[in-house]
Design an enzyme around this catalytic site. Structure first.
Site, PDB file in Angstrom:
ATOM      1  CG  HIS A  50      -1.960   1.036   1.256  1.00 28.37           C
ATOM      2  ND1 HIS A  50      -1.935   2.095   2.155  1.00 28.37           N
ATOM      3  CD2 HIS A  50      -3.070   1.227   0.497  1.00 28.37           C
ATOM      4  CE1 HIS A  50      -2.978   2.876   1.949  1.00 28.37           C
ATOM      5  NE2 HIS A  50      -3.684   2.377   0.957  1.00 28.37           N
ATOM      6  CE1 TYR A 107     -10.958  10.223  -3.318  1.00 27.25           C
ATOM      7  CE2 TYR A 107      -9.143   8.704  -2.916  1.00 27.25           C
ATOM      8  CZ  TYR A 107     -10.464   8.936  -3.262  1.00 27.25           C
ATOM      9  OH  TYR A 107     -11.286   7.871  -3.529  1.00 27.25           O
ATOM     10  NE  ARG A 165     -11.168  10.613   4.904  1.00 27.86           N
ATOM     11  CZ  ARG A 165     -11.424   9.349   4.572  1.00 27.86           C
ATOM     12  NH1 ARG A 165     -12.658   8.885   4.592  1.00 27.86           N
ATOM     13  NH2 ARG A 165     -10.442   8.534   4.226  1.00 27.86           N
TER      14      ARG A 165
END
Length: 564
Positions: free
Chosen positions: A264, A297, A390
């Site tokens: 990732h 984003y 978030r």
């Protein structure tokens, strides 16, 4: 008898009616209304429009295939199973009667609690069609004003990116600044005679991407191009498979992941040979190399010629080629072995400072129990902890004797808050990292992640300013109370949408480049005197100073950022 009419993707979702106004009907409802024309030999007793959601998890456990030799073929086979996986939810726009409901439960093997009835349209994919027909006045009311990422005022369009990045560290802040400088750097590297290799980790890509085009060009130009592409990125598996085939055809060397660990991390390394010496340019990001999501984003993209970081990055890619997850790095923090341990050590360092300790983090989610316990210990020692979370948050702030020094705020606005920041201490001793990882057990222990220290004072100040400024938001931010409920800030505060201010700031900086940048603090100066004092207290606390009357009893009696 149960009759089903599948609605194919080729059918438009809306049927527009002849009219001067925008009038339409969902095609699924129209098909339902005229279902008798299809089943004309039967008497229809009931009819309904429904949607099913299937489990999207695909597993390798039952596959008798050599994953090392045929990983891509395995993924292709598994993806075909997704359309037949277990149904987890049924949604309908009307209540189902007894016979129809029981029949669907039996046929689909679901229970009553998996059936949901919604008054609003279930499939909301038709906003593009509506925006094309509604009048401008209504569109301005319903839609955000158009915004395109701006040029960075810190980067010259008249000098090569390789040259600029070799001279000083650069930071791109998405979506306020464009991804174009990074893409330009890869394009330059593809044809630059000094470039020996380009190595990159890829998790998600857009359907149309210049990045792959430039990597392919580099390979075709004789550069060594190594791409560690994660084929298991959920819902992007097929897209990544397609791009991996294109990269392989061009001569790129592909790595498809490391066993059970998803890769990732967002890391790119350009190696150059200049006057016989090897030099590194490293890019580390908090978000994907997806040209579409960089406009939606919020993320950071650091480009640095720090050779020590470059050596760590080179060591990382070497370790990935031999599936070594336990590599040791002097500057980068790497999961699954190393990052969590170091973060806990950094929290402990602040804990030992007691009331003088400061910890601030910006993350998508926090679920890791070990880190949560360590933050609780720091709070009990008097450390001031500010978390911007978030999404999922598995800890409660403001509990006396437990987490009373922890403040948690969430911002959900026009752009998805996606950047991750780990900040420990204040002043010259501050340790600041940006990362691809959230504080979740899956990220800390079951994924390959990278966190990069920020050594440039200029970039450190820029990130600190942006991070601190986010706590000013009064429109899109919510404060978590001690009972887990999120509340708005008091209505008497000035209305501040920090993302909109960042948009304005990016436009001003781009229009006045290179010398006309506007500091965010200057944009906030016109605030009313009383409110400005509250904001000043917030900044003072975040930077480690003492501020009188900095506790505030919110709606649930919890200390929070509403006071500042």
């Amino acid at each position: 008898m149960l009759g089903l009419i599948p609605v194919p993707d080729t059918v438009p979702e809306l049927i527009f009616l002849p009219s001067e106004e925008a009038r339409f009907i969902p095609s699924a409802k129209l098909i339902r209304e005229y279902a008798s024309l299809i089943f004309d030999m039967y008497t229809i007793k009931d009819k309904a429009v429904f949607y099913v959601t299937r489990n999207a998890d695909i597993s390798f456990e039952d596959e008798d295939i050599d994953l090392v030799d045929d990983f891509r073929s395995t993924m292709k086979k598994l993806l075909k199973k997704r359309s037949r996986l277990e149904i987890v939810r049924l949604e309908t726009e009307q209540r189902l009667n007894g016979w129809l409901k029981e029949t669907l439960k039996s046929k689909l093997k679901i229970s009553q609690k998996q059936i949901f009835c919604s008054r609003s349209p279930i499939a909301m994919n038709f906003d593009v069609f509506i925006s094309a027909v509604i009048d401008t006045k209504l569109k301005n009311k319903l839609y955000y004003k158009p915004f395109q990422p701006q040029s960075s005022s810190d980067i010259s369009a008249h000098e090569t990116m390789l040259g600029q990045s070799a001279r000083k560290d650069l930071l791109l802040t998405y979506p306020y600044e464009s991804m174009e400088p990074f893409l330009r750097m890869i394009r330059e590297a593809a044809s630059d005679s000094s470039v020996v290799s380009i190595k990159i980790t890829i998790y998600r890509l857009s359907n149309r991407t210049k990045l792959v085009e430039y990597l392919c060009a580099a390979a075709e130009n004789g550069k060594e191009v190594v791409v560690l592409i994660e084929l298991r990125a959920r819902f992007d598996e097929q897209n990544n498979i397609d791009w991996s085939e294109r990269l392989e055809e061009a001569g790129c060397k592909l790595i498809y992941g490391i066993g059970d660990y998803k890769v990732h991390s967002k890391l790119c390394l350009i190696t150059r040979k200049i006057h016989g010496d090897y030099q590194f340019i490293t890019q580390v990001g908090t978000g994907n190399y997806n040209e579409k999501t960089t406009e939606l984003y919020t993320d950071f993209s650091l480009i640095t010629a720090n050779q020590e970081i470059g050596k760590d990055a080179a060591n990382f890619f070497k370790n990935m080629t031999i599936s070594n997850l336990r590599g040791e790095y002097r500057h980068l923090l790497a999961a699954p072995f190393g990052m969590k341990k170091r973060l806990i050590e950094l929290i402990q360092e602040e804990t030992e400072k007691r009331e003088n300790g400061r910890i601030s983090m910006k993350i998508n989610s926090i679920t890791d129990v070990d880190i949560i316990h360590k933050l609780r210990e720091a709070s009990c020692a008097g450390v001031k902890i500010f978390l911007m979370v978030r999404g999922i948050c598995c800890m409660l702030p403001g509990i006396p004797g437990e987490t009373e020094n922890i403040h948690i705020v969430s911002i959900v606005g026009r752009f998805l808050e996606h950047s991750r920041i780990f900040r420990f201490g204040i002043g010259r001793e501050q340790k600041l990292y940006i990362s691809s990882a959230d504080l979740m057990t899956r990220n800390m222990e079951r994924r390959v992640e990278i966190a990069c220290p920020i050594y440039s004072e200029e970039i450190r100040n820029k990130i600190n300013e942006l991070f601190d400024a986010m706590f000013y938001d009064t429109e899109k931010s919510r404060i978590m109370q001690r009972d887990g409920i999120y509340s708005r800030k008091p209505g008497n505060l000035n209305k501040i949408n920090i993302q909109e201010l960042f948009i304005e700031r990016a436009k001003v900086r781009a229009a006045t480049a290179p010398k006309g940048s506007v500091r965010l603090k200057d944009r906030l100066r016109p605030l009313a005197e009383a409110s400005a004092l509250r904001f000043h207290r917030c900044f003072t606390m975040l930077k480690g100073g003492k501020s009188d009357n900095h506790h505030f009893a919110g709606p649930h009696g919890t200390q929070d950022f509403s006071e500042y």
